[in-house]
Design an enzyme around this catalytic site. Structure first.
Site, mmCIF file in Angstrom:
data_model
loop_
_atom_site.group_PDB
_atom_site.id
_atom_site.type_symbol
_atom_site.label_atom_id
_atom_site.label_comp_id
_atom_site.label_asym_id
_atom_site.label_seq_id
_atom_site.Cartn_x
_atom_site.Cartn_y
_atom_site.Cartn_z
ATOM 1 N N GLY A 1 -0.436 4.430 -1.455
ATOM 2 C CA GLY A 1 0.836 3.832 -1.807
ATOM 3 C C GLY A 1 1.409 3.046 -0.640
ATOM 4 O O GLY A 1 0.958 3.166 0.508
ATOM 5 N N CYS A 2 2.432 2.240 -0.937
ATOM 6 C CA CYS A 2 3.015 1.380 0.099
ATOM 7 C C CYS A 2 3.770 2.191 1.152
ATOM 8 O O CYS A 2 3.514 2.052 2.353
ATOM 9 C CB CYS A 2 3.920 0.330 -0.541
ATOM 10 S SG CYS A 2 5.010 0.970 -1.833
#
EC number: 1.2.1.38
Length: 415
Positions: free
Chosen positions: A218-219
């Site tokens: 994920g970011c």
């Protein structure tokens, strides 16, 4: 959002002095690597250095498929009508060996990609099809950009010989019970979860290189783990009282129409959300706990801010006894000095999201807190590139035995 393409070979450089506030990269030669299909002409290949986590002797495992310079890897993009799908297409426009042969988007089936994303109308691409109509006989590898919860059964049904990078959260958590707790339903492909490799490239290169299925991080977890994992492994910071304040542009919320993302809801302000339970928390804690070899919990507050793309994570940590801010800085410097995409800024230079827009870079720096014994670490990325599609391309390059910077040498777009 990137500048002109840099698909050609980067000049070999060694021991660059810091320039413009950023520590330079050290490039080392890489081996030539082999697959099939028609070569593309008029493009040269690129070369990249060895891993910080892997010795040069381990750089190319015998399990890695050999893809020779100039030979095509045929790509399918599933969920191409979302932001991460579009960003994959933008990045691959300048990749010398990846060619898109299949693109799916159920609600846009039958449409030309350029009508969905006019900024990419110049690209020669197949029309969008429903995933049930996709033909994978002309595909070597897949980028899966579908929403969380939809990916497990789809990937389970794909041909077993395909290399897959999944950009959803469906395979990031190794514990399927923890997945069920955080995502609200039982994992639908537990046998694939056992096979999946977490794709934090700079930390897990060897595992990624030999993987068939990679769970792209994920970011938020990317921006947090890149600075914290090396410091925790080196026992330079305490495992308690890790506080993280993170901010993301609105593309991090996806392209779907949501009331909370309307202009009048987010303009001229900042919006904290997921305060007690953001789904990236277990992903971050999983990575930090593995680095520490013991359980790590964090205090994490994400915020949505009124900009299209970009992410800043500010981490407040307590240093181990006798450790200084300079020790943290020097360890991150030695960890990432040879890396192309992770840059430690010089001195008191503060990382800003505007300086990484459109690029696969992560900029970071370490600062002394006014509270004795504590430090502040700031990390910035483009949430759609290093936080999603750029890292996905970096991972598939590794999986195909190609230099991992291939197609990713876009410089940040500023101003």
């Amino acid at each position: 959002m990137g500048s002109t393409a840099l698909g050609g070979a980067a000049p070999a450089r060694a021991g660059l002095a810091p320039k413009n506030g950023v520590l330079g990269s050290t490039f080392k030669p890489c081996g030539v690597v082999k697959l099939k299909t028609t070569p593309k002409v008029g493009r040269s290949s690129v070369c990249v250095r060895a891993s910080i986590a892997s010795s040069p002797q381990k750089q190319y495992s015998p399990k890695t498929p050999a893809v020779q310079s100039g030979e095509e890897v045929r790509i399918a993009v599933l969920g191409a009508s979302g932001y991460t799908g579009a960003e994959i297409v933008r990045l691959l426009a300048n990749h010398p060996q990846f060619r898109i042969t299949v693109m799916t988007a159920d609600r846009k089936a039958g449409e030309q990609f350029g009508s969905v994303f006019p900024h990419l109308i110049t690209q020669d691409l197949p029309n969008l099809v429903a995933i049930k109509d996709a033909d994978f006989s002309d595909v070597d590898a897949v980028f899966c950009c579908l929403p969380h919860g939809t990916t497990q059964e789809i990937i389970k049904g794909l041909p077993k010989q395909l290399k897959i990078v999944d950009l959803s959260a469906d395979f990031r958590l190794r514990d399927i019970n923890e997945y069920a707790e955080w995502y609200g339903h039982a994992h639908r492909a537990p046998e694939l979860q056992e096979e999946a490799v977490y794709g934090l490239t700079e930390v897990l290169r060897d595992e990624i290189r030999n993987a068939r299925l990679v769970a792209n991080p994920g970011c938020y977890p990317t921006s947090i783990q890149l600075p914290l994992v090396p410091l925790i492994k080196a026992k330079l910071i305490k495992l308690s009282n890790i506080i993280i304040d993170a901010k993301s542009g609105v593309t991090g919320a996806g392209r779907g129409a949501k009331e909370a993302n309307l202009y009048t809801e987010i303009a001229e302000g900042i919006h904290a959300y997921g305060i007690k339970g953001h789904r990236h928390v277990p992903e971050v804690e999983q990575g930090l706990s593995e680095a520490a070899e013991s359980k790590v919990t964090i205090s994490f507050t994400p915020n949505l801010i009124c900009m299209k793309r970009g992410m800043q994570s500010t981490m407040f940590v307590e240093m181990a006894p006798g450790v200084t801010v300079s020790d943290l800085y020097q360890h991150l410097k030695s960890t990432y000095e040879g890396e192309e995409f992770v840059k430690l800024l010089n001195g008191s230079n503060v990382p800003h999201t505007r300086h990484v827009v459109g690029s696969n870079y992560c900029f970071m720096n370490v600062f002394e807190d006014r509270i004795p014994g504590r430090a502040i670490i700031i990390s910035v990325i483009d949430n759609l590139v290093k936080g999603a599609s750029g890292q996905a391309v970096q991972n598939l390059n590794l999986m195909m035995g190609l230099p991992e910077n291939m197609g990713l040498q876009y410089q940040p777009l500023f101003p």
